[in-house]
Design a protein around this motif. Structure first.
Motif, mmCIF file in Angstrom:
data_model
loop_
_atom_site.group_PDB
_atom_site.id
_atom_site.type_symbol
_atom_site.label_atom_id
_atom_site.label_comp_id
_atom_site.label_asym_id
_atom_site.label_seq_id
_atom_site.Cartn_x
_atom_site.Cartn_y
_atom_site.Cartn_z
ATOM 1 N N LEU A 1 28.528 -64.202 -20.081
ATOM 2 C CA LEU A 1 29.439 -64.783 -19.101
ATOM 3 C C LEU A 1 30.736 -65.188 -19.775
ATOM 4 O O LEU A 1 30.719 -65.683 -20.905
ATOM 5 C CB LEU A 1 28.829 -66.021 -18.445
ATOM 6 C CG LEU A 1 27.677 -65.825 -17.484
ATOM 7 C CD1 LEU A 1 27.258 -67.163 -16.912
ATOM 8 C CD2 LEU A 1 28.057 -64.876 -16.377
ATOM 9 N N GLY B 1 31.095 -66.859 -7.966
ATOM 10 C CA GLY B 1 30.805 -65.699 -8.817
ATOM 11 C C GLY B 1 29.627 -65.986 -9.728
ATOM 12 O O GLY B 1 28.526 -66.278 -9.286
ATOM 13 N N ASN B 2 29.894 -65.965 -11.034
ATOM 14 C CA ASN B 2 28.832 -66.205 -12.020
ATOM 15 C C ASN B 2 28.632 -67.685 -12.340
ATOM 16 O O ASN B 2 27.795 -68.018 -13.158
ATOM 17 C CB ASN B 2 29.096 -65.405 -13.294
ATOM 18 C CG ASN B 2 30.427 -65.743 -13.917
ATOM 19 O OD1 ASN B 2 30.900 -66.864 -13.840
ATOM 20 N ND2 ASN B 2 31.061 -64.760 -14.547
ATOM 21 N N ARG C 1 30.671 -69.886 -13.802
ATOM 22 C CA ARG C 1 31.158 -70.394 -15.099
ATOM 23 C C ARG C 1 31.768 -71.786 -14.978
ATOM 24 O O ARG C 1 31.598 -72.620 -15.860
ATOM 25 C CB ARG C 1 32.138 -69.417 -15.740
ATOM 26 C CG ARG C 1 33.432 -69.229 -14.990
ATOM 27 C CD ARG C 1 34.300 -68.150 -15.609
ATOM 28 N NE ARG C 1 35.439 -67.872 -14.756
ATOM 29 C CZ ARG C 1 36.650 -67.645 -15.201
ATOM 30 N NH1 ARG C 1 36.884 -67.641 -16.493
ATOM 31 N NH2 ARG C 1 37.620 -67.397 -14.375
ATOM 32 N N ARG D 1 24.113 -64.438 -9.062
ATOM 33 C CA ARG D 1 24.498 -64.654 -10.465
ATOM 34 C C ARG D 1 24.408 -66.119 -10.904
ATOM 35 O O ARG D 1 24.663 -66.436 -12.057
ATOM 36 C CB ARG D 1 25.890 -64.083 -10.722
ATOM 37 C CG ARG D 1 25.895 -62.560 -10.525
ATOM 38 C CD ARG D 1 27.187 -61.924 -10.930
ATOM 39 N NE ARG D 1 28.260 -62.337 -10.039
ATOM 40 C CZ ARG D 1 29.550 -62.173 -10.311
ATOM 41 N NH1 ARG D 1 29.937 -61.638 -11.435
ATOM 42 N NH2 ARG D 1 30.464 -62.563 -9.456
ATOM 43 N N VAL D 2 24.019 -67.002 -9.970
ATOM 44 C CA VAL D 2 23.783 -68.410 -10.333
ATOM 45 C C VAL D 2 22.339 -68.814 -10.055
ATOM 46 O O VAL D 2 22.000 -70.001 -10.113
ATOM 47 C CB VAL D 2 24.771 -69.372 -9.631
ATOM 48 C CG1 VAL D 2 26.187 -69.159 -10.141
ATOM 49 C CG2 VAL D 2 24.705 -69.242 -8.117
#
Length: 190
Positions: free
Chosen positions: A15, A41-42, A44, A65-66
């Motif tokens: 990531l 999204g991911n 971050r 993605r989480v």
């Protein structure tokens, strides 16, 4: 306070790290306040703020993605199409709203009311001129010069604003803003 295990707050392998713009202004977020990572999204930025002791809400239409954060104390994962239906966040409910690499203009009008007093909005996304470098190219996804200032500056105190070409990690045109729901000036981050 319940927080995410620090192992989950650090960027997971593969990531990207949190945005330098977000990291630079994170200290403006009231301690322990709820942070919304909109179009996460991911995750971050959710991971970053959780690592700083904040409860977080991740929101996106695809939250796969989480998923590694699901069930972690202090983390709420909201799977929702953010561009249809009602705005799912209550007035005054967020200490911070973080939006990166995403633009849906109708949301801009809802941000100030969603912030708690002294709440912070941190936005960084693509702007007009980016089409010469790559995606996004569609004007619906590119901010006009000064658009964030016009959208947020009359309701929030603008602490920082940038618009221009960025060379790293690749050439893009970016517009960024940090604005606080406060009447009196706030201390600026170093």
């Amino acid at each position: 306070m319940n927080t995410v295990d620090p192992a989950h707050a650090a960027p997971a392998e593969g990531l990207p790290a949190p945005s330098p713009w977000v990291r630079r202004h994170a200290a403006l977020v009231p301690a322990g306040g709820l942070v919304l990572d909109l179009a996460c999204g991911n995750g971050r930025h959710a991971r970053f703020f959780a690592g700083r002791g904040h409860p977080v809400v991740t929101a996106d239409r695809d939250t796969s993605r989480v998923e590694d954060l699901r069930g972690m104390p202090g983390v709420t994962i909201l799977t929702a199409d953010l561009e249809t239906g009602d705005w799912p966040f209550a007035p005054g409910s967020m200490a911070a709203i973080v939006i990166t690499n995403y633009l849906h203009r109708p949301h801009l009008a809802r941000l100030a009311e969603t912030l708690a007093p002294r709440g912070v909005v941190i936005i960084e996304t693509f702007a007009a001129g980016n089409e010469r470098f790559g995606k996004p190219r569609n004007p619906d996804h590119l901010l006009a010069p000064g658009e964030l200032l016009q959208a947020l500056g009359h309701e929030l105190q603008v602490v920082a604003y940038e618009h221009g070409v960025e060379e790293q990690p690749w050439p893009t045109v970016r517009q960024r803003i940090v604005a606080v729901k406060a009447v009196v000036p706030v201390p600026l981050p170093r």
